[in-house]
Design a protein around this motif. Structure first.
Motif, PDB file in Angstrom:
ATOM      1  N   PRO A  15       0.818  -1.277   0.039  1.00 45.93           N
ATOM      2  CA  PRO A  15       0.025  -0.253   0.073  1.00 45.93           C
ATOM      3  C   PRO A  15       0.833   1.199   0.013  1.00 45.93           C
ATOM      4  N   VAL A  16       1.855   1.449  -0.676  1.00 42.46           N
ATOM      5  CA  VAL A  16       3.035   2.409  -0.798  1.00 42.46           C
ATOM      6  C   VAL A  16       3.249   2.621  -2.053  1.00 42.46           C
ATOM      7  N   ALA A  17       3.743   3.734  -2.571  1.00 41.99           N
ATOM      8  CA  ALA A  17       4.615   4.139  -3.774  1.00 41.99           C
ATOM      9  C   ALA A  17       5.557   3.104  -4.230  1.00 41.99           C
ATOM     10  N   PRO A  18       5.662   2.872  -5.607  1.00 47.69           N
ATOM     11  CA  PRO A  18       6.650   1.972  -6.021  1.00 47.69           C
ATOM     12  C   PRO A  18       8.118   2.101  -5.405  1.00 47.69           C
ATOM     13  N   ALA A  19       8.483   3.581  -5.625  1.00 52.07           N
ATOM     14  CA  ALA A  19       9.818   3.890  -5.324  1.00 52.07           C
ATOM     15  C   ALA A  19      10.183   3.720  -4.024  1.00 52.07           C
ATOM     16  N   THR A  20       9.090   3.814  -2.960  1.00 49.71           N
ATOM     17  CA  THR A  20       9.443   3.311  -1.558  1.00 49.71           C
ATOM     18  C   THR A  20       9.632   1.885  -1.659  1.00 49.71           C
ATOM     19  N   VAL A  21       8.881   1.070  -2.166  1.00 50.85           N
ATOM     20  CA  VAL A  21       9.329  -0.304  -2.402  1.00 50.85           C
ATOM     21  C   VAL A  21      10.614  -0.678  -2.776  1.00 50.85           C
ATOM     22  N   TYR A  22      10.780  -0.062  -4.099  1.00 52.04           N
ATOM     23  CA  TYR A  22      12.047  -0.410  -4.637  1.00 52.04           C
ATOM     24  C   TYR A  22      13.105   0.185  -3.888  1.00 52.04           C
ATOM     25  N   GLU A  23      13.061   1.178  -3.102  1.00 50.10           N
ATOM     26  CA  GLU A  23      14.443   1.653  -2.141  1.00 50.10           C
ATOM     27  C   GLU A  23      14.571   0.693  -1.124  1.00 50.10           C
ATOM     28  N   ALA A  24      13.577   0.112  -0.708  1.00 50.50           N
ATOM     29  CA  ALA A  24      13.714  -0.891   0.450  1.00 50.50           C
ATOM     30  C   ALA A  24      14.167  -2.309  -0.164  1.00 50.50           C
ATOM     31  N   LEU A  25      13.724  -2.631  -1.210  1.00 51.27           N
ATOM     32  CA  LEU A  25      14.256  -3.981  -1.764  1.00 51.27           C
ATOM     33  C   LEU A  25      15.641  -3.797  -2.163  1.00 51.27           C
ATOM     34  N   GLU A  26      16.101  -2.561  -2.535  1.00 52.82           N
ATOM     35  CA  GLU A  26      17.478  -2.566  -2.929  1.00 52.82           C
ATOM     36  C   GLU A  26      18.432  -2.521  -1.727  1.00 52.82           C
ATOM     37  N   ARG A  27      17.848  -2.178  -0.555  1.00 56.06           N
ATOM     38  CA  ARG A  27      18.917  -2.199   0.524  1.00 56.06           C
ATOM     39  C   ARG A  27      18.993  -3.498   1.264  1.00 56.06           C
ATOM     40  N   VAL A  28      19.572  -4.710   0.490  1.00 55.02           N
ATOM     41  CA  VAL A  28      19.550  -6.119   1.087  1.00 55.02           C
ATOM     42  C   VAL A  28      19.863  -6.198   2.521  1.00 55.02           C
ATOM     43  N   GLU A  29      20.824  -5.528   2.921  1.00 54.30           N
ATOM     44  CA  GLU A  29      21.305  -5.469   4.152  1.00 54.30           C
ATOM     45  C   GLU A  29      20.529  -5.291   5.359  1.00 54.30           C
ATOM     46  N   ASP A  30      19.219  -4.822   4.831  1.00 51.54           N
ATOM     47  CA  ASP A  30      18.110  -4.269   5.775  1.00 51.54           C
ATOM     48  C   ASP A  30      17.101  -5.569   5.868  1.00 51.54           C
ATOM     49  N   TYR A  31      17.027  -6.508   4.898  1.00 54.98           N
ATOM     50  CA  TYR A  31      16.181  -7.614   4.915  1.00 54.98           C
ATOM     51  C   TYR A  31      16.058  -8.317   6.259  1.00 54.98           C
ATOM     52  N   PRO A  32      17.076  -8.408   7.019  1.00 56.13           N
ATOM     53  CA  PRO A  32      16.730  -9.066   8.240  1.00 56.13           C
ATOM     54  C   PRO A  32      15.932  -8.433   9.364  1.00 56.13           C
ATOM     55  N   ARG A  33      15.809  -7.185   9.170  1.00 52.77           N
ATOM     56  CA  ARG A  33      14.926  -6.109   9.822  1.00 52.77           C
ATOM     57  C   ARG A  33      13.542  -6.403   9.679  1.00 52.77           C
ATOM     58  N   TRP A  34      13.063  -6.911   8.389  1.00 53.79           N
ATOM     59  CA  TRP A  34      11.509  -7.003   8.048  1.00 53.79           C
ATOM     60  C   TRP A  34      11.392  -8.319   7.712  1.00 53.79           C
ATOM     61  N   TRP A  35      12.292  -9.141   7.508  1.00 50.54           N
ATOM     62  CA  TRP A  35      11.982 -10.385   6.690  1.00 50.54           C
ATOM     63  C   TRP A  35      12.605 -11.423   7.559  1.00 50.54           C
ATOM     64  N   PRO A  36      11.723 -12.090   8.541  1.00 49.30           N
ATOM     65  CA  PRO A  36      12.323 -12.937   9.431  1.00 49.30           C
ATOM     66  C   PRO A  36      13.199 -14.108   9.169  1.00 49.30           C
ATOM     67  N   GLN A  37      12.767 -14.499   7.850  1.00 50.11           N
ATOM     68  CA  GLN A  37      13.518 -15.845   7.363  1.00 50.11           C
ATOM     69  C   GLN A  37      14.891 -15.198   6.567  1.00 50.11           C
ATOM     70  N   VAL A  38      14.978 -14.194   6.588  1.00 52.13           N
ATOM     71  CA  VAL A  38      16.325 -13.901   6.064  1.00 52.13           C
ATOM     72  C   VAL A  38      17.250 -13.405   7.265  1.00 52.13           C
ATOM     73  N   ARG A  39      18.220 -14.448   7.705  1.00 47.22           N
ATOM     74  CA  ARG A  39      18.803 -14.339   8.965  1.00 47.22           C
ATOM     75  C   ARG A  39      19.982 -13.592   8.863  1.00 47.22           C
ATOM     76  N   GLU A  40      20.584 -13.648   7.749  1.00 44.40           N
ATOM     77  CA  GLU A  40      21.967 -12.824   7.869  1.00 44.40           C
ATOM     78  C   GLU A  40      22.454 -12.309   6.266  1.00 44.40           C
TER      79      GLU A  40
END
Length: 148
Positions: A15-40
């Motif tokens: 429910p947010v703008a594509p640019a916001t989603v893209y920016e979150a997805l390109e910061r792979v090092e932050d995935y463990p903050r929001w995706w529990p299965q990405v451990r490290e």
């Protein structure tokens, strides 16, 4: 049929703008903050890192991810994967109504010895395991981008 070859497709509606989603997805090092299965996520350089994941089943998968394509104008992020899985994965982020559709395509061959041995009887369970991981990722990303 090669029982260790997988093709996955997931579609996340956010429910947010594509640019916001893209920016979150390109910061792979932050995935463990929001995706529990990405451990490290361990960055090796600007375009390569090592990622360790673990979903519902009690095994980790570790692979090196190398950036192949980063195209903000097209909304595409693509990596090549090697390690416990060889193949590729791609995010395609587009506008969808008032929000965003994030499409995830992945094609991999599994190299992890245990999963290769269990390829035939375990295949349906492995696919469900992946689906559960993706569902948790969608929920996690939705909460993460709305909180930013």
């Amino acid at each position: 049929m090669d029982w260790t070859h997988y093709r996955f497709l997931s579609r996340w509606t956010l429910p947010v703008a594509p640019a916001t989603v893209y920016e979150a997805l390109e910061r792979v090092e932050d995935y463990p903050r929001w995706w529990p299965q990405v451990r490290e996520v361990t960055r090796l350089n600007d375009s390569t890192g090592v990622i360790r994941i673990r979903s519902f089943l009690p095994y980790d998968m570790t692979f090196t991810a190398r950036e192949v394509r980063r195209d903000p104008a097209a909304g595409v992020l693509e990596i090549a994967m090697s390690g416990d899985m060889d193949g590729w994965a791609r995010w395609t982020v587009t506008a969808h109504g008032d929000g965003t559709l994030a499409r995830y395509d992945q094609v991999v061959d599994v190299n992890k010895p245990l999963l290769r041995r269990l390829a035939v009887p375990g295949r349906p369970v492995f696919r469900v395991n992946h689906r559960l991981m993706m569902r948790a990722g969608e929920r996690g990303l939705a909460a993460y981008v709305q909180a930013v």
